[in-house]
Design an enzyme around this catalytic site. Structure first.
Site, PDB file in Angstrom:
ATOM      1  N   GLU A   1       0.940  -1.241  -0.056  1.00 34.18           N
ATOM      2  CA  GLU A   1      -0.050   0.083  -0.040  1.00 34.18           C
ATOM      3  C   GLU A   1       0.863   1.206   0.014  1.00 34.18           C
ATOM      4  O   GLU A   1       1.887   1.298   0.678  1.00 34.18           O
ATOM      5  CB  GLU A   1      -0.932  -0.078   1.249  1.00 34.18           C
ATOM      6  CG  GLU A   1      -1.928   1.127   1.308  1.00 34.18           C
ATOM      7  CD  GLU A   1      -2.650   0.950   2.658  1.00 34.18           C
ATOM      8  OE1 GLU A   1      -2.928   0.197   3.117  1.00 34.18           O
ATOM      9  OE2 GLU A   1      -2.949   2.420   3.181  1.00 34.18           O
TER      10      GLU A   1
ATOM     11  N   GLU B   1      -2.631  11.496   3.423  1.00 39.85           N
ATOM     12  CA  GLU B   1      -3.788  11.151   4.274  1.00 39.85           C
ATOM     13  C   GLU B   1      -3.699  12.496   5.132  1.00 39.85           C
ATOM     14  O   GLU B   1      -2.451  12.947   5.708  1.00 39.85           O
ATOM     15  CB  GLU B   1      -3.383   9.795   5.347  1.00 39.85           C
ATOM     16  CG  GLU B   1      -3.701   8.736   4.386  1.00 39.85           C
ATOM     17  CD  GLU B   1      -3.408   7.519   5.474  1.00 39.85           C
ATOM     18  OE1 GLU B   1      -4.511   6.992   6.173  1.00 39.85           O
ATOM     19  OE2 GLU B   1      -2.364   7.285   5.730  1.00 39.85           O
TER      20      GLU B   1
END
Length: 301
Positions: free
Chosen positions: A180, A185
């Site tokens: 990932e 974020e």
């Protein structure tokens, strides 16, 4: 991140938690991948010039042009639906253009609302919020290149926007073996900071390898658009915000663990509400909140 069966269609994927307080929790982003067929390989757009030495070819682009209220291009994106017990997120990801629609000005707007018009059921009972999550699995995946998006993120306690990627073999090998790449974020209690992280076997969840970037002079990311990107090559990934490089990772950073980033990945955009890492919304959180995406672009050499 841990993958679990869910009550809806297939699998749920969770994203990372960087705070040690939540190290024992199930960490990573997520909702339900409604389908995970084999990903399409990256290919230059039909009208793109053939790349020469040192040039970049456009492999994927969405500028979100179209009439206000229209949904995203189904040839490029699929919409995921469902809730996410793994992270204890509060939202239900809705289908269609209910929470993800074009604004008629060249933007995609993902909207988180405090509502439940569809009587959706979440892990904690009747869902309190709706939002959207979309990905390019089965439609576009690429290995290497420059991956970027220009985004104006939302704000507020419990609000959690993200732009990230999963290995295209996720449906076969699961997480974290798929790998990932979290390009961006943000958690609402850090209005001026974004995080970039790698997750893989032996370095997932709170053990992900990453760094944060903070705007100068107390600025907040929600006040304007910013460009979030990675430059990705074999055995190397470099993160930047508005062209400012803030970290570079190679296999040497993984403490002997496997580097699983020399293969195709697909793209994900989502706006979560609540969860272990950001915490839940409180009385200070205003709704609706919107994640506005100007464009997403992938170029390959």
């Amino acid at each position: 991140m841990t993958v679990h069966p869910t009550h809806s269609t297939a699998r749920s994927v969770s994203r990372r938690r960087r705070v040690a307080l939540y190290a024992a929790s199930l960490l990573c982003c997520s909702a339900i991948l409604t389908a995970l067929p084999g990903g399409a390989s990256a290919a230059p757009a039909a009208d793109s010039p053939a790349p020469g030495p040192g040039t970049m070819a456009l492999a994927f682009e969405d500028q979100f042009d179209g009439p206000a209220g229209a949904g995203v291009d189904g040839g490029k994106w699929q919409i995921e639906t469902g809730d996410n017990v793994n992270n204890h997120e509060r939202q239900y990801y809705t289908p269609g253009n209910d929470n993800a629609a074009l604004d008629g000005r060249g933007n995609l707007v993902i909207t988180a609302r405090k509502e439940n018009p569809g009587n959706y059921q979440c892990w904690y009972g009747a869902c309190e919020y709706t939002s959207s999550r979309l990905n390019t699995s089965g439609k576009f995946a690429a290995a290497y290149g420059h991956v970027e998006a220009r985004i104006k993120i939302p704000r507020g306690q419990g609000i959690w926007p993200a732009f990230w990627m999963l290995g295209d073999d996720f449906g076969n090998v699961g997480w974290p073996n798929s790998g990932e790449i979290d390009i961006m974020e943000n958690v609402g209690f850090e209005p001026g900071t974004v995080h970039g992280t790698l997750h893989g076997p032996g370095y997932s969840g709170s053990g992900g390898i990453g760094a944060a970037y903070t705007l100068p002079n107390g600025q907040a990311f929600a006040d304007d658009f910013h460009t979030f990107s990675v430059d990705w090559a074999p055995d190397s990934i470099t993160w930047s915000v508005d062209g400012n490089v803030f970290q570079r990772r190679t296999p040497a950073d993984l403490g002997g663990n496997q580097w699983v980033f020399n293969k195709p990945f697909f793209l994900i955009l989502n706006l979560a509400v609540g969860g272990y890492w950001p915490g839940d919304p409180d009385g200070s959180t205003q709704f609706p909140q919107q994640m506005v995406i100007d464009y997403v672009r992938v170029t390959t050499s």
